[in-house]
Design an enzyme around this catalytic site. Structure first.
Site, mmCIF file in Angstrom:
data_model
loop_
_atom_site.group_PDB
_atom_site.id
_atom_site.type_symbol
_atom_site.label_atom_id
_atom_site.label_comp_id
_atom_site.label_asym_id
_atom_site.label_seq_id
_atom_site.Cartn_x
_atom_site.Cartn_y
_atom_site.Cartn_z
ATOM 1 N N THR A 79 49.522 29.704 62.308
ATOM 2 C CA THR A 79 51.019 30.172 62.073
ATOM 3 C C THR A 79 51.210 30.517 60.850
ATOM 4 O O THR A 79 50.339 30.288 59.842
ATOM 5 C CB THR A 79 52.056 29.135 62.595
ATOM 6 O OG1 THR A 79 51.911 28.033 61.749
ATOM 7 C CG2 THR A 79 51.738 28.365 64.175
ATOM 8 N N ASP A 80 52.516 31.103 60.502
ATOM 9 C CA ASP A 80 52.739 31.322 59.237
ATOM 10 C C ASP A 80 52.937 30.011 58.198
ATOM 11 O O ASP A 80 52.286 30.144 57.034
ATOM 12 C CB ASP A 80 54.279 31.924 59.182
ATOM 13 C CG ASP A 80 54.378 33.414 59.590
ATOM 14 O OD1 ASP A 80 53.159 33.895 60.076
ATOM 15 O OD2 ASP A 80 55.453 33.914 59.809
ATOM 16 N N CYS A 81 53.192 29.162 58.931
ATOM 17 C CA CYS A 81 53.150 27.547 57.987
ATOM 18 C C CYS A 81 51.874 27.239 57.785
ATOM 19 O O CYS A 81 51.124 26.816 56.669
ATOM 20 C CB CYS A 81 53.993 26.705 58.405
ATOM 21 S SG CYS A 81 55.712 27.149 58.655
ATOM 22 N N TYR A 82 51.098 27.332 59.208
ATOM 23 C CA TYR A 82 49.684 26.828 58.989
ATOM 24 C C TYR A 82 48.722 27.891 59.557
ATOM 25 O O TYR A 82 48.209 27.992 60.700
ATOM 26 C CB TYR A 82 49.528 25.779 59.951
ATOM 27 C CG TYR A 82 50.510 24.459 59.516
ATOM 28 C CD1 TYR A 82 50.055 23.627 58.468
ATOM 29 C CD2 TYR A 82 51.980 24.301 60.290
ATOM 30 C CE1 TYR A 82 51.048 22.729 58.090
ATOM 31 C CE2 TYR A 82 52.587 23.448 59.805
ATOM 32 C CZ TYR A 82 52.373 22.518 58.792
ATOM 33 O OH TYR A 82 53.201 21.655 58.674
#
Lengths: 133, 385
Positions: free
Chosen positions: B129-132
């Site tokens: 994901t964007d965070c991870y």
């Protein structure tokens, strides 16, 4: 004397009736407690032998000359004392009382002379501290 | 009625004037010196148990990779761990089995391997994901590499437990060991007179916040254990006739001793974690001392037929721990061999270890910050609407 005799055959001699020869030649009696031949035609016999120590000595020599590995052993199991936690669960299925745990110490005692190598304890030990020699 | 308080006892621990006995020593001392002298003399009694406690597991935090990965599927040595917590936290349960080795290697082994200083292989994946953004990692890790690693066991230290027999015609393989057919053997659990919750049966000194020794490290009672059955029927001496209270325990894996954290395998059942737990009980008054003085011959449990495939299994008889410890008991006219599952030897080692720590001033007592209720019952699963 009565002692346990372990005999290991190789594929070269597994078909030879060596035990029968021993019984005809020497004044000993033999009780087979455990016998196995695997797919490589290697065999294992675990027996109880009774006779004078001189006669049992001759049997050992005869077996060795016949090319089989023969040893007087207490039993075919060994207990790793570092892995054993002295719970005593192995004693629950031991049919001869060779494995025992009791007051006051509550540490496991193993009497190899009473062991008939049924190997029930191997899978019962939760710590896998008991193995076949 | 109170003759001593937690504070007074802690003061004595710090001054080095405290008197601490294990249960066995207490019973021997009272037999010679009598009840009143014992009440006056003894400040703390150490209780302990060492045995398989299946409802155990550990929270671990792996630290973040760069770029970060949200670990959604996680295995440690091919044993599945929970992936539903934030990014790099997980919980690994003792009875989870390896996809490669089945019941012969499980969460309990991962935990005991970590405590023994061994490396284990972490495999984790996330969707990215964007965070991870990172999607996978595979790496050998050790206990030192982890930020936090603590045991959190939802149900340990059963107050009393059934003894097991098998009256059917075929062998049954259970968490109580291998039970031979036709009542061929009996196995029993708990450390009997040394067992923590049997010595404070109404949980006067054991509650939330009680400091304990778990796996050889300082830990705490964090909550009542699951299936907490304080409302169970009791004998006159306060002992529950069958299972009673249980404890949820917490302790730092990094401080534990591999001697007291052992993976166990019960053939045909699965794996479990055997843990040593020690609990100090302060001798606050005569009532507490009476419970502490209960002996194996005063403590009874139910013998249950484990071959019956029902939630409620028939009680075959009631036996004291002294009878069970004698090596055989009479069941319907036949002598049946008995064998323990709890290691009394290691339980005693834990009680001694705890005593030594208290005497040295390193371990003080923590009064419960909240007491357990006495009327808890255990509900079965409701399968019908």
């Amino acid at each position: 004397m009565i002692t346990n005799l372990s005999i290991k055959y190789t594929h070269n001699n597994v078909r030879r009736p060596i035990l029968s020869e021993v019984l005809k030649t020497f004044d000993v009696s033999i009780n087979i407690l455990f016998a196995k031949i695997d797919s490589d035609l290697e065999g294992k016999l675990f027996t109880e032998i009774e006779g004078s120590s001189a006669e049992i000595g001759k049997v050992l020599q005869y077996l060795q000359e016949a090319g089989v590995e023969a040893d007087l052993v207490q039993s075919m199991i060994q207990i790793d004392e570092n892995t054993c936690v002295n719970c005593g669960l192995c004693t629950s299925t031991c049919p001869t009382g060779a494995l025992a745990i009791e007051a006051p110490e509550w540490t496991l005692h193993f009497d190899g002379h009473r062991c008939v190598s049924c190997n029930r304890c191997l899978s019962v030990c939760p710590q896998r501290a008991i193995s076949e020699q | 009625m109170t003759i001593k308080t937690f504070n007074e006892i802690n003061q004595r621990i710090q001054e080095g004037t405290v008197t601490v006995f294990t249960v066995d020593e207490l019973i021997a001392y009272e037999a010679v010196h009598g009840f009143d002298k014992t009440l006056e003399k003894v400040d703390v009694v150490t209780t302990a148990t060492f045995g398989p406690m299946c409802s155990s597991g550990a929270f671990l935090n792996f630290g973040h990779t760069d770029p970060p990965l949200r670990m959604e599927t996680i295995t440690l040595n091919d044993v599945s761990a929970y992936g539903g917590l934030a990014a790099v936290d997980t919980y690994i349960g003792a009875t989870a089995e390896s996809t490669e080795k089945g019941e012969h290697y499980g969460g309990a082994h991962v935990i005991s391997d970590l405590v023994s200083g061994k490396k284990v292989t972490l495999k984790a994946t996330g969707k990215g994901t964007d965070c991870y953004p990172k999607r996978a990692i595979e790496k050998e890790i050790s206990l030192d590499d982890l930020n936090e690693a603590y045991l959190y066991n939802p149900r340990n230290c059963y107050q009393n437990y059934n003894a097991a027999i098998n009256l059917s015609g075929k062998t049954v393989r259970t968490y109580m060991g291998t039970l031979l057919p036709e009542g061929g053997n009996i196995t029993y659990s708990t450390a009997g007179q040394l067992s923590p919750l049997l010595k404070d049966p109404t949980y006067r000194t054991i509650g939330i916040g009680t400091k304990v020794l778990i796996g050889g490290a300082e830990g705490y009672v964090s909550w009542q254990g699951t299936q907490f059955n304080s409302g169970a029927p009791r004998e006159e001496n306060g002992i529950t006739t069958g299972t009673g209270g249980t404890l949820a325990l917490i302790g730092n894996l990094k401080e534990m001793n591999p001697k007291y954290v052992r993976a166990s395998v019960f053939e045909g059942y699965g794996c479990s974690l055997s843990i040593g737990v020690g609990i100090p009980i302060p001798v606050l008054d005569a009532d507490l001392l009476k419970s502490l003085l209960l002996k194996d011959e005063d403590i009874y449990t139910n013998l249950i037929d484990y071959s019956v495939e029902k939630r409620s299994r028939p009680v075959i008889g009631r036996y004291s721990y002294a009878q069970l410890r004698s090596g055989s008991v009479n069941v319907n006219g036949k002598e049946v061999k008995t064998a323990p599952i709890t290691s009394l030897k290691l339980s005693r080692d834990v009680a001694e270890d705890l005593k030594t720590r208290i005497l040295s001033g390193a371990f003080t007592l923590q009064e419960p910050i909240k007491q357990f209720g006495l009327n808890n019952t255990v509900k079965p699963f409701k399968e019908e609407a």
